[in-house]
Design an enzyme around this catalytic site. Structure first.
Site, PDB file in Angstrom:
ATOM      1  N   ASN A   1     -41.000  12.465 -12.913  1.00 40.58           N
ATOM      2  CA  ASN A   1     -40.949  11.507 -11.397  1.00 40.58           C
ATOM      3  C   ASN A   1     -41.503  11.986 -10.056  1.00 40.58           C
ATOM      4  O   ASN A   1     -41.715  11.709  -9.310  1.00 40.58           O
ATOM      5  CB  ASN A   1     -39.028  12.621 -10.831  1.00 40.58           C
ATOM      6  CG  ASN A   1     -38.095  11.784 -11.262  1.00 40.58           C
ATOM      7  OD1 ASN A   1     -38.834  10.616 -12.359  1.00 40.58           O
ATOM      8  ND2 ASN A   1     -37.090  12.017 -11.806  1.00 40.58           N
TER       9      ASN A   1
ATOM     10  N   ARG B   1     -37.689   6.844 -21.964  1.00 43.43           N
ATOM     11  CA  ARG B   1     -38.040   5.875 -20.456  1.00 43.43           C
ATOM     12  C   ARG B   1     -38.527   7.698 -19.771  1.00 43.43           C
ATOM     13  O   ARG B   1     -39.208   7.200 -19.141  1.00 43.43           O
ATOM     14  CB  ARG B   1     -37.504   5.585 -19.698  1.00 43.43           C
ATOM     15  CG  ARG B   1     -36.405   4.062 -20.137  1.00 43.43           C
ATOM     16  CD  ARG B   1     -35.730   3.203 -19.208  1.00 43.43           C
ATOM     17  NE  ARG B   1     -36.626   3.786 -17.667  1.00 43.43           N
ATOM     18  CZ  ARG B   1     -35.934   3.355 -17.179  1.00 43.43           C
ATOM     19  NH1 ARG B   1     -34.642   2.678 -17.317  1.00 43.43           N
ATOM     20  NH2 ARG B   1     -36.382   3.509 -15.702  1.00 43.43           N
TER      21      ARG B   1
HETATM   22  C1  EPZ Z   1     -35.002  10.080  -7.624  1.00 50.20           C
HETATM   23  O1  EPZ Z   1     -34.138   8.777  -7.520  1.00 50.20           O
HETATM   24  C2  EPZ Z   1     -35.452  10.066  -9.093  1.00 50.20           C
HETATM   25  N1  EPZ Z   1     -35.576   9.434  -9.533  1.00 50.20           N
HETATM   26  C3  EPZ Z   1     -33.654  10.339  -9.713  1.00 50.20           C
HETATM   27  O2  EPZ Z   1     -34.183  10.465 -11.128  1.00 50.20           O
HETATM   28  C4  EPZ Z   1     -32.837  11.373  -9.084  1.00 50.20           C
HETATM   29  O3  EPZ Z   1     -32.059  11.520  -9.621  1.00 50.20           O
HETATM   30  C5  EPZ Z   1     -32.498  10.668  -7.844  1.00 50.20           C
HETATM   31  O4  EPZ Z   1     -34.158  11.197  -6.948  1.00 50.20           O
HETATM   32  C6  EPZ Z   1     -32.207  12.402  -7.008  1.00 50.20           C
HETATM   33  O5  EPZ Z   1     -32.437  13.644  -7.791  1.00 50.20           O
HETATM   34  C7  EPZ Z   1     -37.146   9.108  -9.557  1.00 50.20           C
HETATM   35  O6  EPZ Z   1     -38.173  10.118  -9.468  1.00 50.20           O
HETATM   36  C8  EPZ Z   1     -37.819   8.330  -9.639  1.00 50.20           C
HETATM   37  P1  EPZ Z   1     -32.173   9.333  -3.782  1.00 50.20           P
HETATM   38  P2  EPZ Z   1     -34.066   8.353  -6.099  1.00 50.20           P
HETATM   39  O7  EPZ Z   1     -33.322   8.125  -3.100  1.00 50.20           O
HETATM   40  O8  EPZ Z   1     -35.085   8.656  -4.605  1.00 50.20           O
HETATM   41  C9  EPZ Z   1     -28.746   7.354  -2.221  1.00 50.20           C
HETATM   42  C10 EPZ Z   1     -33.885  10.347 -13.628  1.00 50.20           C
HETATM   43  O9  EPZ Z   1     -32.833  10.272 -14.443  1.00 50.20           O
HETATM   44  N2  EPZ Z   1     -29.441   6.587  -1.209  1.00 50.20           N
HETATM   45  O10 EPZ Z   1     -32.540  10.721  -3.927  1.00 50.20           O
HETATM   46  O11 EPZ Z   1     -33.225   7.102  -6.168  1.00 50.20           O
HETATM   47  C11 EPZ Z   1     -28.226   6.723  -3.065  1.00 50.20           C
HETATM   48  O12 EPZ Z   1     -27.397   6.014  -2.946  1.00 50.20           O
HETATM   49  C12 EPZ Z   1     -33.422   9.628 -12.202  1.00 50.20           C
HETATM   50  O13 EPZ Z   1     -34.982  10.571 -13.903  1.00 50.20           O
HETATM   51  C13 EPZ Z   1     -28.946   6.104   0.319  1.00 50.20           C
HETATM   52  O14 EPZ Z   1     -27.993   5.866   0.479  1.00 50.20           O
HETATM   53  O15 EPZ Z   1     -32.490   9.001  -5.448  1.00 50.20           O
HETATM   54  C14 EPZ Z   1     -27.744   8.569  -3.209  1.00 50.20           C
HETATM   55  O16 EPZ Z   1     -26.525   9.185  -3.506  1.00 50.20           O
HETATM   56  C15 EPZ Z   1     -32.186   8.836 -12.219  1.00 50.20           C
HETATM   57  N3  EPZ Z   1     -30.056   4.922   0.830  1.00 50.20           N
HETATM   58  C16 EPZ Z   1     -28.599   9.542  -2.471  1.00 50.20           C
HETATM   59  O17 EPZ Z   1     -28.229   9.082  -2.046  1.00 50.20           O
HETATM   60  C17 EPZ Z   1     -30.980   5.716   0.522  1.00 50.20           C
HETATM   61  O18 EPZ Z   1     -32.674   4.637   0.997  1.00 50.20           O
HETATM   62  C18 EPZ Z   1     -29.362  10.518  -3.411  1.00 50.20           C
HETATM   63  O19 EPZ Z   1     -30.272   9.644  -3.649  1.00 50.20           O
HETATM   64  C19 EPZ Z   1     -31.894   5.728  -0.435  1.00 50.20           C
HETATM   65  C20 EPZ Z   1     -30.981   7.030  -1.327  1.00 50.20           C
END
Ligand code: EPZ
Length: 430
Positions: free
Chosen positions: A23, A397
């Site tokens: 990540n 992946r």
């Molecule tokens: C990153 O996803 C990681 N992916 C995820 O890992 C990880 O689970 C996640 O961060 C949390 O740590 C990568 O880094 C590629 P977020 P990301 O934005 O960035 C909400 C894995 O297994 N949100 O921190 O998409 C969202 O719905 C993957 O490697 C909004 O509401 O996660 C969630 O509830 C799975 N609006 C929370 O924030 C937004 O614009 C955290 O999501 C963005 C997010």
């Protein structure tokens, strides 16, 4: 379709080398195109997601030279297109990091809108909020995000939600905006800090990554760098919980123990012995493990990406445990699969109650997503029977040579494709 077949019941014992953080690497590779000079990135994990993103980067005209499985040279000078096709986004959401990188460098980008996935709807409203705050026009039409700006101007941005993706994406765009950007309520994950350090090594001026406030003074151009990605704390934690669940003794090598504090705390709580070294952590699980309670939170809280791995382990701990998944709305699907192996679980909304059982029985299960798939392999390794895990493409992946690394610490696991392969394995282990 490829599957893993596992003969469990043997403690995992030995040392396993942890690779680069997927990540962090995905965001760093996107940021690498922000200069017209050559950037070298090493300690990349050799996993499908990285390879898809490198294809997307060369697809827009950047020069991508794979030095070896873990090292790549990228030069963004030849980029002739700022349009990232849906094909790439469909394969990996993180292609959306090219939005922040292209907008920062070229002041325009078109990226297909990422859909939801198996763990939740995954909105990107905070990414868009940040880009608009910097002065970009952002429209969503025909399944695409179109972002454009005459110039990007630094702003004070307060995120409504702590988001790893939005923090990194907006940080990249702000890196080449005019003036000072202050970002508040940001994600503090180690991979956010790694991306900031990478950008600073290219000449960016980013301060405060890893705290609640990141300050960025925009620069006109970025230059070449050579950078090594941090170790993957989620891969490390996966093997640490595998040691716990199989009553094993495993040392994860090439890690940053500080990044594993929440994981180590929970392993100690359930009764494991944990020994920390400069760049390694040893987990020993001898006697019966006991239940505990977990709530996933943004870093430095317990990581949501470790939730399935601790869930499988708690299902074998004496007593009643609870897990509250506060980040994603649909990350308990693996528990339905685990129940088919004999786990005693009850899911209510975003919390699960787990009554520990003495042991699981082997079964055929399906990996619902990346981390859940790895967790079901841990369940199979902890079971003195045969378990078959379907849909392992998810696992591949994000985990490099997963079955090789497990075999290296005594796991009896093979990748199979046909019924004949399965029968051969069963004969071999019987
Ligand atoms: C990153 O996803 C990681 N992916 C995820 O890992 C990880 O689970 C996640 O961060 C949390 O740590 C990568 O880094 C590629 P977020 P990301 O934005 O960035 C909400 C894995 O297994 N949100 O921190 O998409 C969202 O719905 C993957 O490697 C909004 O509401 O996660 C969630 O509830 C799975 N609006 C929370 O924030 C937004 O614009 C955290 O999501 C963005 C997010």
């Amino acid at each position: 379709m490829e599957q893993y077949i596992i003969k469990g019941g043997h403690p995992l014992v030995g040392e396993v080398e942890i690779g680069g953080a997927k990540n962090a690497a995905l965001a760093i590779l996107a940021a690498a195109i922000m200069t017209d000079e050559t950037v070298l990135v090493d300690n990349l994990p050799d996993v499908n997601d990285i390879n898809v993103l490198l294809d997307a980067i060369s697809g827009i005209g950047a020069n991508v030279h794979r030095v070896d499985r873990h090292t790549v040279k990228i030069n963004g000078k030849g980029i002739n297109d700022v349009n990232i096709e849906y094909d790439y986004i469909k394969k990996i959401r993180a292609s959306y990091y090219l939005l922040g990188a292209l907008l920062g460098k070229y002041k325009r980008a078109e990226v297909a809108l990422p859909g939801g996935c198996n763990i939740g709807s995954r909105p990107i409203d905070q990414h868009i909020k940040g880009f608009r705050a910097l002065g970009a026009d952002v429209d969503i039409e025909y399944g695409k995000i179109m972002a454009e700006a005459d110039r990007l101007v630094g702003k004070h941005i307060y995120f409504d939600v702590v988001s790893v993706g939005a923090t990194i994406n907006v940080m990249m765009a702000a890196t080449m905006a005019d003036g000072l950007t202050i970002m508040e309520n940001v994600a503090k994950e180690p991979h956010v800090v790694d991306v900031a350090n990478f950008l600073n090594s290219m000449g960016a001026n980013i301060r405060g990554a890893g705290t609640d406030v990141i300050k960025i003074r925009g620069v006109q151009r970025l230059h070449s760098t050579e950078y090594s990605v941090i170790p993957d704390q989620i891969e490390a934690g996966t093997f640490m919980f595998a040691a716990a669940a199989t009553k094993g003794d495993v040392t994860v090598l090439n890690v940053i123990p500080k990044h594993l504090e929440a994981t180590i705390a929970k392993l100690v709580e359930i009764g494991c012995e944990v020994e920390e070294f400069d760049d390694a952590v040893r987990v020993v699980s001898k006697g019966d493990l006991t239940s505990t309670h977990v709530k996933t939170l943004p870093y430095p809280g317990f990581p949501t990406d470790m939730q399935p791995q601790i869930g499988v382990t708690l299902a074998l701990c004496q007593g009643t445990s609870t897990i509250t998944e506060s980040i994603f709305e649909n990350r308990f699907k693996y528990l339905d699969e685990l129940a088919r192996m004999g786990a005693n679980v009850k899911i209510e909304g975003n919390s699960a109650t787990i009554e520990g059982v003495k042991k699981f029985t082997g079964a055929r299960v399906s990996a619902p997503d990346l981390r859940a798939g790895a967790a079901l392999c841990i369940a199979g390794l902890a079971t003195d029977g045969i378990t078959i895990v379907d849909d392992i493409v998810y696992i591949q992946r994000g985990y490099e040579r997963f079955e090789d690394k497990l075999r290296g610490i005594g796991g009896i696991i093979e990748k199979v494709e046909t019924e004949k392969d399965i029968q051969k394995f069963k004969l071999k282990v019987s």
